[in-house]
Scaffold this active site. Structure first.
Site, PDB file in Angstrom:
ATOM      1  N   ARG A 234       0.852  -1.176   0.000  1.00 31.21           N
ATOM      2  CA  ARG A 234       0.000   0.000   0.000  1.00 31.21           C
ATOM      3  C   ARG A 234       0.894   1.235   0.000  1.00 31.21           C
ATOM      4  O   ARG A 234       1.949   1.250   0.640  1.00 31.21           O
ATOM      5  CB  ARG A 234      -0.929   0.027   1.229  1.00 31.21           C
ATOM      6  CG  ARG A 234      -2.071  -0.984   1.165  1.00 31.21           C
ATOM      7  CD  ARG A 234      -3.073  -0.625   0.071  1.00 31.21           C
ATOM      8  NE  ARG A 234      -4.257  -1.471   0.071  1.00 31.21           N
ATOM      9  CZ  ARG A 234      -4.398  -2.580  -0.639  1.00 31.21           C
ATOM     10  NH1 ARG A 234      -3.368  -2.997  -1.393  1.00 31.21           N
ATOM     11  NH2 ARG A 234      -5.511  -3.280  -0.603  1.00 31.21           N
ATOM     12  N   GLU A 263      -3.569   8.160  -4.735  1.00 35.87           N
ATOM     13  CA  GLU A 263      -3.934   7.519  -6.000  1.00 35.87           C
ATOM     14  C   GLU A 263      -5.275   8.045  -6.479  1.00 35.87           C
ATOM     15  O   GLU A 263      -6.176   8.253  -5.661  1.00 35.87           O
ATOM     16  CB  GLU A 263      -4.004   5.996  -5.818  1.00 35.87           C
ATOM     17  CG  GLU A 263      -2.674   5.373  -5.439  1.00 35.87           C
ATOM     18  CD  GLU A 263      -2.780   3.875  -5.172  1.00 35.87           C
ATOM     19  OE1 GLU A 263      -3.892   3.317  -5.274  1.00 35.87           O
ATOM     20  OE2 GLU A 263      -1.748   3.257  -4.846  1.00 35.87           O
ATOM     21  N   HIS A 282      -1.465   0.614  -9.569  1.00 32.29           N
ATOM     22  CA  HIS A 282      -2.114  -0.282  -8.613  1.00 32.29           C
ATOM     23  C   HIS A 282      -2.768  -1.446  -9.364  1.00 32.29           C
ATOM     24  O   HIS A 282      -3.929  -1.800  -9.121  1.00 32.29           O
ATOM     25  CB  HIS A 282      -3.143   0.460  -7.772  1.00 32.29           C
ATOM     26  CG  HIS A 282      -3.391  -0.176  -6.427  1.00 32.29           C
ATOM     27  ND1 HIS A 282      -3.670   0.549  -5.303  1.00 32.29           N
ATOM     28  CD2 HIS A 282      -3.396  -1.483  -6.039  1.00 32.29           C
ATOM     29  CE1 HIS A 282      -3.841  -0.264  -4.272  1.00 32.29           C
ATOM     30  NE2 HIS A 282      -3.688  -1.511  -4.699  1.00 32.29           N
TER      31      HIS A 282
END
Length: 324
Positions: A234, A263, A282
């Protein structure tokens, strides 16, 4: 009883097929809803399947009949687990669905940085051939690697690194040094000491208060000069400011990142302009096979809870089964 299930967005067909086999369901499919739309849709829902939608106390307050929250994938940092447990709401994740995909992606990022693949490709595509400053690539064989987090993904990555003939250390307080050693890896007990020995550091720990900014200025200062950092965990596990400083100074050879603190990436993010950084959006788990596995398991998790046969192995809060 007819159950209502709300999806934050449409699943790949493998997941939609699981729901299609239960035509009695009232299935609502949204498209990346704003919080107000999300809250309105789940007001009478028995189950939800979340992508980036938050299941916090405000959402739970709106969803009076909710019995299950299913996450696509294995992360659950967007879900208030204690609040769900207080309500007896099962929090489900798709364990075993994406470890292979993410582990392969971590290796791709590592090799891309170690071999400067993007930088060299861009040089050749721009009409050059041998870069004026040389290639400055490195082998992995014989180097030391540190795997932080020894869950399903970290375990696979450690195995892949060993197959590349690297000396692999593992840091995870949740696993005994005896277990790590029995698997053929060196147990690491102190983060900063282990960082000072590692040529490669790859992060696979969950985001929690204990791991937020685990990689901070002190951690980067402890890293071995010329090391490579890979993060497929993360974004907030790494302090972006500290990472940028370590990259700009040349203390690190480079970084391979599938996740960022914010993000999607903002246009002014300095990581986007650094030549020794490779970033993916991601997407480590988002292979065709991985997405189908996640969709199928995530959908089945909802049905299992509603049918009264929740799989404890997929539950983040299995203690609610005992309470019930």
């Amino acid at each position: 009883m007819a159950f209502k299930v709300v999806l934050g967005r449409r699943l790949p067909e493998a997941g939609m097929a699981v729901f299609a086999a239960r035509p009695e369901l009232d299935l609502v499919v949204l498209d990346n809803p704003a919080p107000a739309q999300w809250h309105a849709a789940i007001a009478d829902a028995h189950g939800t399947l979340c992508w980036l939608e938050k299941m916090d106390r405000a959402a739970l307050a709106a969803a009076k009949q909710l019995r299950v929250v299913s996450r696509i994938g294995v992360g659950y940092d967007t879900v208030d687990v204690p609040a769900c447990s207080e309500r007896g709401v099962a929090v489900m994740v798709a364990n075993g669905s994406n470890d292979l995909s993410v582990a392969e992606h971590a290796m791709m990022l590592l090799l891309t940085v170690a071999r400067r693949a993007v930088d060299i490709h861009n040089h050749v595509a721009g009409g050059g051939w041998w870069p004026p400053g040389g290639l400055r690539m490195v082998d992995l064989a014989g180097k030391r690697a540190l795997v932080v987090g020894y869950g399903r993904i970290g375990t696979r990555v450690a195995q892949y690194l060993k197959a590349f003939r690297m000396d692999v250390a593992v840091l995870d307080p949740g696993f005994s040094p005896h277990r790590i050693a029995a698997d053929g890896f060196r147990p690491a007990r102190d983060l900063h000491a282990a960082l000072g020995e590692a040529d490669v550091v790859t992060l696979h720990c969950p985001l929690s208060p204990a791991t937020h900014h685990l990689m901070n200025p002190a951690a980067f200062a402890a890293m071995k000069p010329g090391a490579i950092l890979v993060n497929t965990a993360r974004g907030p596990v790494v302090s972006q400011e500290a990472l940028v400083a370590a990259l700009r100074s040349g203390h690190l050879m480079g970084a391979g990142l599938d996740v960022l603190e914010v993000e999607p990436a903002t246009p002014g993010n300095p990581l986007l302009t650094l030549p020794n950084v490779v970033i993916s959006p991601h997407s480590a788990a988002s292979t065709e096979e991985g997405m189908n596995r996640m969709a199928r398991i995530s959908a089945q998790n909802i049905l299992d809870v509603l049918d009264g046969k929740a799989d404890p192995a997929m539950m983040v809060n299995p203690e609610i089964l005992q309470a019930g």
